[in-house]
Write a protein that holds these residues in place. Structure first.
Motif, short mmCIF file in Angstrom:
data_model
loop_
_atom_site.label_atom_id
_atom_site.label_comp_id
_atom_site.label_asym_id
_atom_site.label_seq_id
_atom_site.Cartn_x
_atom_site.Cartn_y
_atom_site.Cartn_z
N UNK B 140 -13.64 34.88 43.76
CA UNK B 140 -13.83 35.91 44.80
C UNK B 140 -14.34 37.26 44.29
N UNK B 141 -14.60 37.39 42.98
CA UNK B 141 -15.14 38.67 42.52
C UNK B 141 -16.58 38.80 43.01
N UNK B 142 -16.90 39.95 43.55
CA UNK B 142 -18.27 40.21 44.00
C UNK B 142 -19.09 40.70 42.80
N UNK B 200 -10.17 30.79 17.74
CA UNK B 200 -10.78 31.41 18.91
C UNK B 200 -9.82 32.38 19.57
N UNK B 201 -10.35 33.56 19.88
CA UNK B 201 -9.56 34.53 20.66
C UNK B 201 -10.41 35.00 21.83
N UNK B 202 -9.87 34.94 23.01
CA UNK B 202 -10.56 35.48 24.18
C UNK B 202 -9.78 36.71 24.63
N UNK B 203 -10.42 37.88 24.50
CA UNK B 203 -9.71 39.12 24.80
C UNK B 203 -10.21 39.69 26.13
N UNK B 204 -9.27 39.90 27.02
CA UNK B 204 -9.59 40.45 28.33
C UNK B 204 -10.03 41.90 28.16
N UNK B 205 -11.21 42.21 28.67
CA UNK B 205 -11.80 43.52 28.43
C UNK B 205 -12.30 44.11 29.76
N UNK B 206 -11.39 44.75 30.50
CA UNK B 206 -11.77 45.29 31.81
C UNK B 206 -12.97 46.24 31.70
N UNK B 207 -13.93 46.06 32.59
CA UNK B 207 -15.19 46.81 32.52
C UNK B 207 -15.24 47.78 33.70
N UNK B 208 -15.08 49.06 33.42
CA UNK B 208 -15.01 50.05 34.51
C UNK B 208 -16.30 50.03 35.35
N UNK B 209 -17.44 49.88 34.69
CA UNK B 209 -18.72 49.90 35.40
C UNK B 209 -18.90 48.66 36.26
N UNK B 210 -18.55 47.52 35.72
CA UNK B 210 -18.80 46.26 36.42
C UNK B 210 -17.74 45.91 37.45
N UNK B 211 -16.53 46.35 37.22
CA UNK B 211 -15.45 45.98 38.13
C UNK B 211 -15.20 47.04 39.19
N UNK B 212 -15.66 48.26 38.85
CA UNK B 212 -15.50 49.34 39.81
C UNK B 212 -14.14 50.01 39.75
N UNK B 213 -13.88 50.69 38.63
CA UNK B 213 -12.69 51.56 38.53
C UNK B 213 -13.04 52.68 37.55
N UNK B 215 -12.96 54.94 34.21
CA UNK B 215 -12.82 54.57 32.80
C UNK B 215 -11.43 54.82 32.22
N UNK B 216 -10.73 55.81 32.76
CA UNK B 216 -9.40 56.11 32.20
C UNK B 216 -8.39 55.00 32.55
N UNK B 217 -8.77 54.09 33.50
CA UNK B 217 -7.84 53.06 33.97
C UNK B 217 -7.98 51.73 33.22
N UNK B 218 -8.84 51.68 32.21
CA UNK B 218 -9.13 50.42 31.53
C UNK B 218 -7.88 49.67 31.11
N UNK B 219 -6.95 50.42 30.51
CA UNK B 219 -5.74 49.76 30.02
C UNK B 219 -4.79 49.44 31.16
N UNK B 220 -4.71 50.34 32.13
CA UNK B 220 -3.83 50.11 33.28
C UNK B 220 -4.27 48.85 34.03
N UNK B 221 -5.57 48.68 34.20
CA UNK B 221 -6.09 47.49 34.89
C UNK B 221 -5.78 46.24 34.07
N UNK B 258 -7.26 47.71 43.16
CA UNK B 258 -7.71 48.76 42.23
C UNK B 258 -9.18 48.64 41.87
N UNK B 259 -9.87 47.55 42.31
CA UNK B 259 -11.23 47.29 41.82
C UNK B 259 -12.21 47.06 42.97
N UNK B 260 -13.37 47.69 42.83
CA UNK B 260 -14.40 47.55 43.86
C UNK B 260 -14.88 46.11 44.01
N UNK B 261 -14.82 45.30 42.94
CA UNK B 261 -15.37 43.94 43.03
C UNK B 261 -14.56 43.06 43.98
N UNK B 262 -13.34 43.52 44.33
CA UNK B 262 -12.52 42.76 45.30
C UNK B 262 -12.36 43.51 46.63
#
Lengths: 86, 297, 385
Positions: B140-142, B200-213, B215-221, B258-262
Motif C-alpha cells: 500500500x505504499x504510494x 547478509x544484512x538488510x538494514x531498514x533505512x527510512x528515507x525522508x524524501x521518498x517516504x514523506x517525513x 529529516x529529523x524524524x529518520x530514527x523516530x520513524x 507519520x508518512x506521506x506515502x500512506x
C-alpha cells in the motif's frame, strides 16, 4: 588538472564540498544540559559532530546540513534548532 | 574538522539532510574498520558519495554497475585470496539493486559460498531515480510507479523476503537491522564481516524524501516500524532464527500516519479495510518471529 | 614445440602460460572446451589460479573486473549470447581501464538461434573500447593471447582486449601449433603490475560518476588510449617475432598484394580460404591480393590506406552486418580510403556458419571486377521467393 585514469579518486576531497551551505536551521548545543552521552555523534549522518577537549560534542558547521536529527534524538534536549540568519 | 584525518565515510557527501543511507554507511565503516574494501551498486549512496573528483570513502571502494556488486565482490575476494591479503569485502546496495536487479549475481555469489558480507540499505523504493516501487516496497505504499489513485491503494504486493531467500542459500549469517538502533546494527556488521562465507544484512533505512517525513524524524520513524511490527530486527544463524528484538507493539496506524506515502489511507477518509490488512502483516510478523513482549500475569 | 591440438585446448594452454590469477567462466558453445580445459588445469594444480564458476557471463566479466581492480591478472572467455549479456560490463571495464583479456570464440547472435560462426558478436562490441584481435589459424589464436596481455597491461595502454577466433572452424579443429614453453612465456610476458589497485593501505575510489563537466574528457582519453595502442601493438608484436620467430608487428598483413588490381579485405579464418583462392586466381592470370585485418580495434586506418593505395578496387568481406546499413569492415575501409577514388565494395557473407569456398571468393572477385558490391553474398534465392 589532469584526469585520474579510469575515473578514480583519492580519499579526502569530498571535503571540498562544504555542505554547511545547505543549512536552514542551525543546531545550537547547550552545554549546561549536555550529559555527554554521545547520541548526537552516533546519529549524525554527516559524521560531523565530534567531542572537544572537554568531551562536549561540537558540530562542524562547514558540513552540518541542519537536518535536526541530533536535536530530535538528544535525550536531554540539549540541542536546539534555530533559524539561521544569513 | 578540515584539519582532522578523514573519517572512513567522510563529510562533504551530498546525501539529503537526515539520510539514513548516509548514516548506515558511516556506521558500517565504524564497525568494519579500515581493513575493508567496499563494492557499491549504483544508487543513491553511490551517487551522493562519489561525484568525480570527490569521494567520501576513506576505504578502498569500487562501483561498477547497478546489478553486479556481488559478482565484482566475488572477483575482489578471489584476487585477495590469491594475493594472501586480509581485507574484508563488503558489497553495498539499495533495495532495488539488491532484491530486484541484482538477484542473479547475489544468488550466484551466495551459492558459491563467497567470503563476503552483503549489506542492503533498504529504503523501500528506487529513490535515486525518483521513488519508484521495488520488490522491497511495502504493501500500500504510494510510489511514483505504484501511485495511489481512484482504483489503486498504492503498491499491491508485500515486501519480498530476501533474508529468507539468502538463508535458504545456506548463508551462515543473515540479519535484519535498523539505523534506528545503531549499536545493534554495528554489532551485526562486526559479526558478519568476521564470519567466513557469505553473510547478509538488510538494514531498514527510512528515507525522508521518498517516504514523506522531515529529516529529523529518520530514527523516530525507524523505531516506529519496529514498534508496530512492520519491521522485525532478527538474526539467523545457519538458517535458524537465533535472536529477535522484542517489542510492546503499537498499532500500525502510529507508523502509517507519520508518512506521506500512506496518506491516501487516511484521506479523504480513513480506509479501515486497507489499514486492517497492514495490521495483519504486522500481526503475522509478530507471530512468525515471536516479537511480542508477553507480560507475566 | 610443434603439437597437434584442438584450437580450444591450444588457447587454454597459452592462457595457462600467461598465468592469470583469477579465471571467471561460464559454459557456452563453442567456447566451452576452453573453460573445461582450464578447469582441469587448475584442478591438477598446473596453474595457481582462483577459478570462479559464475552463474552467468554477466557475472564472469563482472568478477574479472573486481579481481583486476584488486590487482590480479584475469581471464575469461565467451561467445555470442554470452558476450551480448556482458555488453554493459564491457563498456564498464574499458572505461575503468582494466586490462582484462577475454577470448571470443566467434559465433552468430540470435534470433534465429545459431551456434555457428560469424563475427556479429565481437563486432557488435566495436564501440566498447576493447581492443579486438582476429586470428586466422590456431597458431595465431594462441600467440595473440600473450600479445594481448602484454599490450593491455602496458601502462601506456591499460585497456581490455578480445582475442577473437572463429567458433568451430578454429576452436574445434585440430591443427599443428608451436606452443611456447613456460620459460619462454615468462620471458615475454612479465608479472602483472597494476597501475593502481584496491588496497586498504592506499585507499582509492574506483568508478566514480562524471558530470557533464568531466565525462566527455574521460571518453576522449579512452579514445586516445585506444588509438595510440597501435604503436604498442606493433612493438609487442615485433618483440614476439624477434623472440619466437613469428612476427606480429603488423596490425594488418598483406598477401600477394603488391601488384594486385583487386584487393580482398578479410578477418579471421576466412583469410586462409582467401589465400588459397588467390593462388588459384593468380594462376589463372588475375591479379588479386589479400589484406588481412588482425587488429580491428585499434583500427590501423593509415596502415590500411597505404597498403591499399595501389589497387584498382577493394572487396571487403564481412561476417557481420549492421542491419539497415553494411558490414563493419566495409564502412571502416571506405572511411580509411575516403578521397582516394578507389572503389570499396562490400560483401556480407558466411552469416551463421554458411560455408565459404574458394569458388565463392572467385565469384566475389568477379563481382568486384564488374563493380557489383554492397550485397549479401551467397543467398539461397529459392528460399526468398
Amino acid at each position: 588538472m589532469a584526469l585520474n585514469l579510469g575515473c578514480t579518486a583519492k580519499p579526502g576531497n569530498a571535503r571540498d564540498n562544504k555542505t554547511g551551505s545547505w543549512r536552514v536551521f542551525k543546531p545550537e548545543f547547550i552545554r549546561e544540559k549536555c550529559t555527554q552521552c554521545g547520541m548526537c555523534t552516533i546519529v549524525c549522518p554527516e559524521g560531523c559532530i565530534s567531542p572537544d577537549e572537554d568531551e562536549f560534542p561540537v558540530p562542524d558547521y562547514d558540513y552540518c546540513k541542519g537536518c535536526g536529527l541530533c536535536a530530535e534524538e538528544c535525550p536531554s534536549e540539549a540541542i536546539e534548532m534555530k533559524k539561521e540568519e544569513k | 574538522m578540515t584539519d582532522k584525518p578523514c573519517n572512513l565515510f567522510d563529510v562533504g557527501h551530498r546525501a539529503c539532510g537526515g539520510c539514513a543511507a548516509a548514516l548506515a554507511a558511516k556506521l558500517i565503516l565504524e564497525a568494519a574498520g579500515k581493513n575493508t574494501i567496499v563494492v557499491s551498486a549504483t544508487g543513491c549512496m553511490e551517487v551522493f558519495s562519489t561525484p568525480y573528483p570527490e569521494t567520501a570513502w576513506g576505504v578502498p571502494w569500487i562501483h561498477s554497475l547497478f546489478e553486479n556488486n556481488s559478482a565484482v565482490a566475488s572477483g575482489v575476494v578471489a584476487s585477495l585470496k590469491k594475493q594472501g591479503r586480509t581485507e574484508k569485502v563488503i558489497a553495498l546496495g539499495g533495495d532495488g539493486a539488491t532484491v530486484d536487479i541484482g538477484m542473479l549475481c547475489i544468488s550466484g555469489a551466495f551459492e558459491r559460498g563467497t567470503d563476503f558480507t552483503y549489506i542492503c540499505y533498504d529504503n523501500e523504493a528506487y529513490m535515486n531515480t525518483g521513488i519508484q516501487r521495488s520488490g522491497a516496497t511495502p504493501y500500500d505504499a504510494s510510489t511514483t510507479t505504484s501511485p495511489a489513485g481512484k482504483c489503486s491503494f498504492g503498491n499491491p504486493r508485500p515486501k519480498k523476503d530476501l533474508p529468507a531467500i539468502l538463508a535458504a542459500h545456506g548463508a551462515p549469517y543473515v540479519a535484519t537491522a535498523s539505523v534506528a538502533y545503531p549499536a545493534d546494527f554495528k554489532k551485526k556488521v562486526e559479526k558478519a564481516v568476521n564470519i567466513p562465507g557469505p553473510c547478509y544484512i538488510q538494514v531498514h533505512a527510512p528515507c525522508c524524501t521518498g517516504w514523506g517525513f522531515e529529516g529529523e524524524k529518520t530514527i523516530a520513524i525507524g523505531k516506529l516500524a519496529i514498534e508496530t511490527g512492520l519491521w522485525v530486527n532478527y538474526e539467523m544463524e545457519n538458517g535458524e532464527v537465533t535472536r529477535v528484538k522484542k517489542v510492546r507493539r503499537k498499532p500500525v496506524e502510529d507508523y502509517l500516519t507519520e508518512q506521506k506515502r500512506f496518506r491516501h489511507l487516511f484521506r479523504p477518509k480513513k480506509n479501515d479495510g486497507e489499514i486492517a490488512k497492514i495490521q495483519q502483516i504486522a500481526d503475522r510478523n509478530a507471530e512468525k518471529y515471536g516479537t511480542d513482549i508477553v507480560l507475566k500475569k | 614445440m610443434m603439437e597437434i591440438m584442438e584450437g580450444s585446448h591450444a588457447v587454454a594452454r597459452a592462457v595457462t602460460m600467461c598465468r592469470p590469477q583469477v579465471i571467471a567462466a561460464y559454459p557456452i558453445t563453442p567456447q566451452t572446451h576452453i573453460v573445461e580445459a582450464l578447469a582441469e588445469i587448475v584442478a591438477n594444480c598446473e596453474l595457481d589460479a582462483d577459478y570462479i564458476t559464475v552463474e552467468s557471463e554477466f557475472s564472469a566479466l563482472s568478477a574479472c573486473l573486481g579481481a583486476s581492480a584488486a590487482g590480479s591478472r584475469v581471464y575469461s572467455a565467451t561467445t555470442s549470447q554470452g558476450l551480448a549479456l556482458m555488453f554493459e560490463v564491457c563498456f564498464n571495464v574499458a572505461g575503468m581501464r582494466q586490462p582484462v583479456v577475454m577470448s571470443i570464440v566467434n559465433r552468430a547472435l540470435g534470433a534465429p538461434l545459431s551456434i555457428w560462426n560469424d563475427h556479429q558478436d565481437s563486432i557488435s562490441l566495436r564501440d566498447s573500447g576493447w581492443m579486438q584481435f582476429y586470428a586466422e589459424d590456431n597458431q595465431e589464436a594462441t600467440d595473440l593471447h600473450y600479445i594481448a596481455y602484454k599490450v593491455a597491461e602496458d601502462h601506456r595502454v591499460l585497456l581490455p582486449s578480445f582475442v577473437c577466433f572463429d567458433g568451430f572452424i578454429l576452436s574445434h579443429t585440430y591443427e599443428p601449433v608451436d606452443m611456447l614453453n613456460q620459460e619462454q612465456a615468462d620471458s615475454y610476458l612479465p608479472p602483472f603490475k597494476p597501475y593502481h589497485r584496491l588496497d586498504a593501505d592506499d585507499p582509492i575510489s574506483f568508478g566514480l560518476f562524471a558530470s557533464p563537466d568531466y565525462y566527455q574528457e574521460f571518453r576522449y582519453e579512452n579514445d586516445q588510449a585506444l588509438r595510440s595502442a597501435q604503436d604498442v601493438v606493433a612493438s609487442c608484436g615485433r618483440e614476439f617475432g624477434e623472440m619466437f620467430g613469428r612476427d606480429y608487428s603488423g596490425l594488418v598483413e598483406a598477401y600477394r598484394l603488391d601488384d594486385a588490381d583487386t584487393a580482398i579485405v578479410a578477418m579471421g579464418s576466412l583469410c586462409g580460404t582467401v589465400k588459397d583462392a588467390i593462388d588459384e586466381l593468380r594462376d589463372a592470370g588475375k591479379k588479386v591480393g589479400l589484406l588481412k585485418i588482425r587488429s580491428f580495434r585499434p583500427f590501423p586506418a593509415e596502415e590500411i590506406k597505404s597498403a591499399l593505395s595501389g589497387v584498382s578496387r577493394v572487396a571487403v568481406l564481412d561476417k557481420n552486418i549492421s542491419l539497415g546499413s553494411k558490414g563493419a569492415a566495409c564502412l571502416e575501409i571506405r572511411d580509411a580510403l575516403y578521397g582516394s577514388q578507389i572503389p570499396v565494395l562490400g560483401y556480407v557473407l558466411a552469416l551463421g556458419g554458411r560455408d565459404v569456398r574458394k569458388k565463392d571468393i572467385a565469384a566475389i572477385v568477379d563481382n568486384a571486377e564488374k563493380g557489383r558490391g554492397d550485397i549479401v553474398y551467397g543467398l539461397r534465392e529459392e528460399l526468398l521467393k
